[in-house]
Scaffold this motif. Structure first.
Motif, PDB file in Angstrom:
ATOM      1  N   LEU A 195       0.908  -0.871   0.098  1.00 13.34           N
ATOM      2  CA  LEU A 195       0.050  -0.040   0.068  1.00 13.34           C
ATOM      3  C   LEU A 195       0.764   1.276  -0.042  1.00 13.34           C
ATOM      4  CD1 LEU A 195      -1.722  -2.409   1.766  1.00 13.34           C
ATOM      5  CD2 LEU A 195      -3.085  -0.275   1.800  1.00 13.34           C
ATOM      6  N   ILE A 196       0.589   2.261  -0.543  1.00  6.70           N
ATOM      7  CA  ILE A 196       0.957   3.458  -0.887  1.00  6.70           C
ATOM      8  C   ILE A 196       0.095   4.710  -0.348  1.00  6.70           C
ATOM      9  CG2 ILE A 196       2.931   2.937  -2.416  1.00  6.70           C
ATOM     10  CD1 ILE A 196       1.444   4.614  -4.407  1.00  6.70           C
ATOM     11  N   ARG A 197       0.360   5.609   0.265  1.00  4.86           N
ATOM     12  CA  ARG A 197      -0.610   6.690   0.487  1.00  4.86           C
ATOM     13  C   ARG A 197      -0.651   7.503  -0.871  1.00  4.86           C
ATOM     14  NH1 ARG A 197       0.087  10.798   5.624  1.00  4.86           N
ATOM     15  NH2 ARG A 197      -1.761  11.778   5.289  1.00  4.86           N
ATOM     16  N   LYS A 198      -1.770   7.979  -1.355  1.00  5.21           N
ATOM     17  CA  LYS A 198      -1.963   8.447  -2.521  1.00  5.21           C
ATOM     18  C   LYS A 198      -2.045  10.165  -2.302  1.00  5.21           C
ATOM     19  CE  LYS A 198      -3.627   7.202  -6.100  1.00  5.21           C
ATOM     20  NZ  LYS A 198      -3.649   6.864  -7.482  1.00  5.21           N
ATOM     21  N   SER A 199      -3.323  10.420  -1.765  1.00  2.00           N
ATOM     22  CA  SER A 199      -3.756  11.873  -1.468  1.00  2.00           C
ATOM     23  C   SER A 199      -4.492  11.749  -0.176  1.00  2.00           C
ATOM     24  CB  SER A 199      -4.465  12.226  -2.655  1.00  2.00           C
ATOM     25  OG  SER A 199      -5.549  11.670  -2.968  1.00  2.00           O
ATOM     26  N   GLY A 200      -4.723  13.008   0.236  1.00  2.00           N
ATOM     27  CA  GLY A 200      -5.552  13.335   1.581  1.00  2.00           C
ATOM     28  C   GLY A 200      -5.135  12.473   2.542  1.00  2.00           C
ATOM     29  N   LYS A 201      -5.800  12.368   3.625  1.00  2.00           N
ATOM     30  CA  LYS A 201      -5.398  11.885   4.624  1.00  2.00           C
ATOM     31  C   LYS A 201      -5.293  10.412   4.812  1.00  2.00           C
ATOM     32  CE  LYS A 201      -6.133  12.825   9.918  1.00  2.00           C
ATOM     33  NZ  LYS A 201      -6.926  13.559  10.773  1.00  2.00           N
ATOM     34  N   GLU A 235      -8.169   1.232  -4.769  1.00  2.00           N
ATOM     35  CA  GLU A 235      -8.012   2.480  -3.732  1.00  2.00           C
ATOM     36  C   GLU A 235      -9.006   2.513  -2.380  1.00  2.00           C
ATOM     37  OE1 GLU A 235      -7.402   6.499  -5.089  1.00  2.00           O
ATOM     38  OE2 GLU A 235      -7.195   5.903  -7.100  1.00  2.00           O
ATOM     39  N   LEU A 236      -8.156   2.671  -1.629  1.00  2.00           N
ATOM     40  CA  LEU A 236      -9.009   2.902  -0.104  1.00  2.00           C
ATOM     41  C   LEU A 236      -8.982   4.163   0.391  1.00  2.00           C
ATOM     42  CD1 LEU A 236      -6.901  -0.015  -0.198  1.00  2.00           C
ATOM     43  CD2 LEU A 236      -8.672  -0.636   1.456  1.00  2.00           C
ATOM     44  N   ASP A 237     -10.025   4.169   1.384  1.00  2.00           N
ATOM     45  CA  ASP A 237     -10.256   5.318   2.014  1.00  2.00           C
ATOM     46  C   ASP A 237     -11.068   5.309   3.060  1.00  2.00           C
ATOM     47  OD1 ASP A 237     -10.019   8.039   2.609  1.00  2.00           O
ATOM     48  OD2 ASP A 237     -10.643   9.066   0.790  1.00  2.00           O
ATOM     49  N   ALA A 238     -10.851   6.152   4.024  1.00  2.00           N
ATOM     50  CA  ALA A 238     -11.702   6.106   5.295  1.00  2.00           C
ATOM     51  C   ALA A 238     -13.147   6.769   5.100  1.00  2.00           C
ATOM     52  CB  ALA A 238     -11.048   6.631   6.478  1.00  2.00           C
ATOM     53  N   LYS A 239     -14.039   6.499   6.194  1.00  4.52           N
ATOM     54  CA  LYS A 239     -15.195   7.064   6.144  1.00  4.52           C
ATOM     55  C   LYS A 239     -15.272   8.544   6.400  1.00  4.52           C
ATOM     56  CE  LYS A 239     -16.601   5.688  10.699  1.00  4.52           C
ATOM     57  NZ  LYS A 239     -17.624   5.020  11.655  1.00  4.52           N
ATOM     58  N   ASN A 264      -6.166   8.116   2.097  1.00  2.56           N
ATOM     59  CA  ASN A 264      -6.467   7.703   0.658  1.00  2.56           C
ATOM     60  C   ASN A 264      -5.041   6.834   0.507  1.00  2.56           C
ATOM     61  OD1 ASN A 264      -6.355   8.832  -2.831  1.00  2.56           O
ATOM     62  ND2 ASN A 264      -7.572   7.077  -1.990  1.00  2.56           N
ATOM     63  N   PHE A 265      -5.477   5.353   0.503  1.00  2.58           N
ATOM     64  CA  PHE A 265      -4.331   4.489  -0.194  1.00  2.58           C
ATOM     65  C   PHE A 265      -4.482   3.797  -1.510  1.00  2.58           C
ATOM     66  CE2 PHE A 265      -3.928   4.915   4.427  1.00  2.58           C
ATOM     67  CZ  PHE A 265      -2.375   5.065   4.584  1.00  2.58           C
ATOM     68  N   GLU A 266      -3.357   3.339  -2.043  1.00  8.18           N
ATOM     69  CA  GLU A 266      -3.589   2.405  -3.298  1.00  8.18           C
ATOM     70  C   GLU A 266      -2.798   1.198  -2.774  1.00  8.18           C
ATOM     71  OE1 GLU A 266      -3.145   3.262  -7.709  1.00  8.18           O
ATOM     72  OE2 GLU A 266      -1.266   2.695  -7.087  1.00  8.18           O
ATOM     73  N   ALA A 267      -3.588   0.117  -2.993  1.00  6.25           N
ATOM     74  CA  ALA A 267      -3.097  -1.291  -2.699  1.00  6.25           C
ATOM     75  C   ALA A 267      -2.795  -1.860  -4.093  1.00  6.25           C
ATOM     76  CB  ALA A 267      -4.008  -2.106  -1.986  1.00  6.25           C
ATOM     77  N   GLU A 268      -1.683  -2.676  -4.233  1.00  3.99           N
ATOM     78  CA  GLU A 268      -1.171  -3.423  -5.379  1.00  3.99           C
ATOM     79  C   GLU A 268      -1.146  -4.747  -4.808  1.00  3.99           C
ATOM     80  OE1 GLU A 268       1.987  -2.840  -8.961  1.00  3.99           O
ATOM     81  OE2 GLU A 268       1.808  -1.506  -7.340  1.00  3.99           O
ATOM     82  N   ASN A 269      -1.414  -5.663  -5.610  1.00  2.00           N
ATOM     83  CA  ASN A 269      -0.950  -7.083  -5.572  1.00  2.00           C
ATOM     84  C   ASN A 269       0.214  -7.436  -6.360  1.00  2.00           C
ATOM     85  OD1 ASN A 269      -2.105  -7.720  -8.059  1.00  2.00           O
ATOM     86  ND2 ASN A 269      -3.856  -8.734  -7.218  1.00  2.00           N
ATOM     87  N   GLU A 270       0.749  -8.599  -6.206  1.00  5.66           N
ATOM     88  CA  GLU A 270       1.769  -9.307  -6.957  1.00  5.66           C
ATOM     89  C   GLU A 270       1.683  -9.156  -8.380  1.00  5.66           C
ATOM     90  OE1 GLU A 270       3.635 -12.735  -4.944  1.00  5.66           O
ATOM     91  OE2 GLU A 270       1.892 -12.635  -4.010  1.00  5.66           O
ATOM     92  N   SER A 271       0.402  -9.256  -8.801  1.00  8.72           N
ATOM     93  CA  SER A 271       0.285  -9.133 -10.289  1.00  8.72           C
ATOM     94  C   SER A 271      -0.006  -7.670 -10.855  1.00  8.72           C
ATOM     95  CB  SER A 271      -1.197 -10.050 -10.719  1.00  8.72           C
ATOM     96  OG  SER A 271      -1.053 -11.339 -10.284  1.00  8.72           O
TER      97      SER A 271
END
Length: 138
Positions: free
Chosen positions: A5-11, A25-29, A13-20
């Motif tokens: 996971l890397i932090r993308k933007s905002g407080k 993208e993930l974010d909090a409520k 907001n993350f981007e998760a990447e698998n081996e492939s």
């Protein structure tokens, strides 16, 4: 299995990447400062449940030589909001199956999926009640 996971933007907001190389993208409520830029982590658990059980259903029905033309899955869940952490309380998963399918074989496929094959269901089922329903559309 490796996820980064890397932090993308905002407080939050993350981007998760698998081996492939696939990403999500993930974010909090919003209540804690999320900006709606991705799935919330608990939603990702439900995505995993839908994907795992869907793959298993297609696999079992294919092995049974059932003519499954398509499948749609709807999931609704409630959480134990009064507890910390607020884990899932009840999960409803509904399968909409398309094709000239044998009811007995569909029910057998559901039983195998939830009792034996779907590891995500097995994990979530230890803390939440999982109910599944289905309908066949020809």
């Amino acid at each position: 299995m490796n996820i980064n996971l890397i932090r993308k933007s905002g407080k939050f907001n993350f981007e998760a990447e698998n081996e492939s190389g696939f990403t999500v993208e993930l974010d909090a409520k919003a209540a804690i400062g999320g900006e709606g830029k991705g799935f919330r982590p608990m939603e990702m658990l439900l995505v995993g449940l839908g994907g795992c059980s869907g793959i298993d259903m297609v696999n079992v029905l294919t092995k049974q030589k059932e003519p499954l033309d398509d499948i749609k899955i709807a999931i609704n869940a409630t959480r134990k909001d009064e507890e910390m952490p607020p884990i899932f309380d009840e999960i409803e998963i509904h399968f909409e199956l398309f094709g000239d399918l044998n009811t007995g074989k569909v029910e057998r496929a559901l039983a195998l999926t939830f009792d034996k094959y779907c590891s995500v269901s097995n994990i979530l089922g230890r803390s939440a009640k999982i109910n599944f329903t289905y309908e066949i559309k020809k």
